[in-house]
Structures are given as structure tokens and as C-alpha cells.
Design an enzyme around this catalytic site. Structure first.
Site, mmCIF file in Angstrom:
data_model
loop_
_atom_site.group_PDB
_atom_site.id
_atom_site.type_symbol
_atom_site.label_atom_id
_atom_site.label_comp_id
_atom_site.label_asym_id
_atom_site.label_seq_id
_atom_site.Cartn_x
_atom_site.Cartn_y
_atom_site.Cartn_z
ATOM 1 N N ARG A 46 0.824 -1.228 0.000
ATOM 2 C CA ARG A 46 0.000 0.000 0.000
ATOM 3 C C ARG A 46 0.854 1.272 0.000
ATOM 4 N NH1 ARG A 46 -5.253 1.855 1.806
ATOM 5 N NH2 ARG A 46 -5.089 3.510 3.338
ATOM 6 N N ILE A 81 -7.189 7.531 -0.932
ATOM 7 C CA ILE A 81 -7.114 6.072 -1.013
ATOM 8 C C ILE A 81 -7.929 5.594 0.199
ATOM 9 C CG2 ILE A 81 -4.915 6.085 0.269
ATOM 10 C CD1 ILE A 81 -3.954 3.730 -1.229
ATOM 11 N N SER A 82 -8.819 4.628 -0.004
ATOM 12 C CA SER A 82 -9.738 4.222 1.076
ATOM 13 C C SER A 82 -9.004 3.543 2.234
ATOM 14 C CB SER A 82 -10.790 3.252 0.541
ATOM 15 O OG SER A 82 -11.438 3.789 -0.577
ATOM 16 N N GLN A 83 -9.677 3.546 3.382
ATOM 17 C CA GLN A 83 -9.203 2.836 4.576
ATOM 18 C C GLN A 83 -9.030 1.346 4.219
ATOM 19 O OE1 GLN A 83 -12.492 2.754 7.182
ATOM 20 N NE2 GLN A 83 -11.350 2.152 9.007
ATOM 21 N N PRO A 84 -7.958 0.703 4.682
ATOM 22 C CA PRO A 84 -7.714 -0.700 4.315
ATOM 23 C C PRO A 84 -8.910 -1.623 4.586
ATOM 24 C CG PRO A 84 -5.817 0.202 5.471
ATOM 25 C CD PRO A 84 -6.867 1.257 5.513
#
Ligand code: SAH
Length: 255
Positions: free
Chosen positions: A79, A105-108
């Protein structure tokens, strides 16, 4: 063989062995100038791999994501390589991160949750709307070799395409455009994931879904929480499941 010859052979092997070890160490300690600026040492990469394993256990599995293939991919995809170097220290934190142009970028956990609900099998054809950094596309590409992704902001699209190639995700098909209309040329898709929020479900995406296909999409009014939906196409029926509240950047129209 006499003793002297044996001793000579043993010494030669020892010296050759030591030579090898030294050259490996030198190679990792001093990167050559031709390496890309993102080059890291093996020790740094090992630290990031440990952070990924912790991320998977404490943020993703702990919240109920159970698909082992998805968990393995989340532990594998780097990431940090999808964000700028100044943010690398935060790459495996429990939050979204800026990627430029006002996008994130979205939360994992959200990436893993959405991916799990797509139920991707090897060979499935998957469409993503909102390439952003390319991270979600890389996650999808670990599960199938047929990934198509559309981004409306050209600088982000170009940067993501370069990064995906650099990291070995060469089979991902990228395109600059308005994802509201899907990607007719390659339809129908087994799965479609939308990573920006419209205020209604785009009908072209529903049309481009195969029978038995899955669409995962956040839907809601601008500037508010949205609901994450799983929409499954079964014959001429659509079955919608509410997956909970989320916050995504809005799906842009007509840039
Ligand atoms: N999936 C991305 C994060 C997405 S952020 C990742 O893994 O990094 C949402 C992205 O959707 C932004 O990059 C935004 O520019 C893009 N986007 C917004 N509206 C869009 C549209 N109509 N078509 C395609 N992309 C769009």
C-alpha cells in the site's frame, strides 16, 4: 586425495562463499543510481510487511472479514507504494489517506470489505470505477487477471497506470473517462466496484453486470454519509444488501 589438496579445496570453497555473501550485502546496502526513487532496502520492506500483517489482524480480520484469499492479498500488496513517500509512515494505519487532487485512497478495512463482497474467482472480469492511486486495482489484480479500471482525473489515471506497471500489475487495463457509463467494450462484468459515491445507482453499470454478477457501490447525497450496497443480478431481479454506512468522495460528472 591427499590432505593438503583437501585443505586447499576447503579453503577455496570458504573464500568463494564469503565473497558471495559480501557481494549480496553490498548490493542491498548501496542501491545503484538507476533504481527508481521509491527503492527501499530489504529491511524497510520487511518492516512494511510486518505492519501489513498487523493491519490485517487488528483492522480487517478483527472487524469480520473472513475470506482468506482477500486477507492474504491485503497482507501482500504494498500500500505504501501507492501514496507519496512523506506518508509512508502512515501507509498501514486505520484510515484513508490523501493521493492528490482532493482524492483519497480508502481505509484498508473498506478495501477488504468491498473486495470480499465482490466474491472474485480467478478469471472473473472485474470493473472498477475510480482508479485513484491504483491500490484497489492492484488488490483486484491479485485475485483475477481481468481487471478494468476507469479514472476521471487524468493526472491520477496516468500516475496510477505507471505505478501499476512498475509494480508488475501489467495486465490491469486503465482508462481516463467518466465511469458512470461503465466500459461497454468489455462488458458484461462478473463484478463491478465503485469507489466514489453517486447519489443514485448508475443504470449503465447495472446493465453491464453479468447474470449472477455483483456490484458494490456507495450511494448517498453529496457531503454526507453514504450507504454501501451489494447489488446482485439474478435473472431480471436485483437483490440489494445494505453493508453499512461509509464516507467516500463524490462520483464526479462531466469533467
Ligand atoms: N480506488 C482508489 C480510491 C478512489 S478515490 C484507490 O484505491 O486509490 C475515488 C476516485 O474516483 C478518485 O480518484 C476520483 O477522481 C475518481 N472519480 C470520481 N468520479 C469519477 C467518475 N465519474 N469516473 C471515474 N472516476 C471517478
Amino acid at each position: 586425495m591427499n590432505r593438503r589438496l583437501l585443505a586447499f579445496l576447503a579453503l577455496t570453497i570458504l573464500l568463494l562463499g564469503a565473497g558471495c555473501v559480501e557481494s549480496v550485502e553490498r548490493r542491498t546496502a548501496m542501491p545503484t543510481p538507476t533504481e527508481p526513487p521509491e527503492a527501499t532496502t530489504a529491511a524497510e520492506e520487511a518492516r512494511f510487511a510486518t505492519q501489513r500483517r498487523i493491519m490485517v489482524e487488528t483492522q480487517i480480520r478483527a472487524r469480520g472479514v473472513t475470506d482468506e484469499a482477500v486477507l492474504a492479498v491485503m497482507a501482500k500488496v504494498p500500500r505504501h507504494r501507492f501514496i507519496s513517500r512523506e506518508l509512508w509512515g502512515k501507509a498501514y494505519g486505520d484510515h484513508p489517506l490523501p493521493i492528490g487532487e482532493g482524492q483519497t485512497i480508502s481505509q484498508p478495512y473498506i478495501v477488504a470489505l468491498m473486495t470480499q463482497h465482490l466474491r472474485i474467482r480467478p478469471g472473473d472480469r472485474v470493473l472498477e470505477i475510480g482508479t485513484g492511486s491504483g491500490y484497489q486495482a492492484a488488490v483486484l489484480a491479485e485475485l483475477t487477471d481481468q481487471v478494468y479500471t476507469i479514472e476521471i482525473i487524468d493526472v491520477l489515471a496516468k500516475r496510477a497506470a505507471e505505478r501499476l506497471t512498475e509494480l508488475g500489475y501489467r495486465k490491469v487495463h486503465t482508462k481516463i473517462g467518466d465511469g458512470y457509463f461503465g466500459w461497454e467494450e468489455y462488458a458484461p462484468f462478473d463484478a463491478i466496484i465503485v469507489t466514489a459515491a453517486p447519489d443514485h445507482v448508475p443504470q449503465p453499470l447495472v446493465r453491464q453486470l453479468k447474470d449472477g454478477g455483483r456490484l458494490v457501490i456507495p450511494v448517498g447525497p453529496l457531503g454526507s454519509y453514504q450507504t454501501l450496497w451489494l447489488i446482485e443480478k439474478k435473472g431480471d431481479q436485483l437483490i440489494s444488501t445494505n453493508l453499512g454506512d461509509v464516507i467516500f468522495v463524490p462520483l464526479q460528472r462531466g469533467r
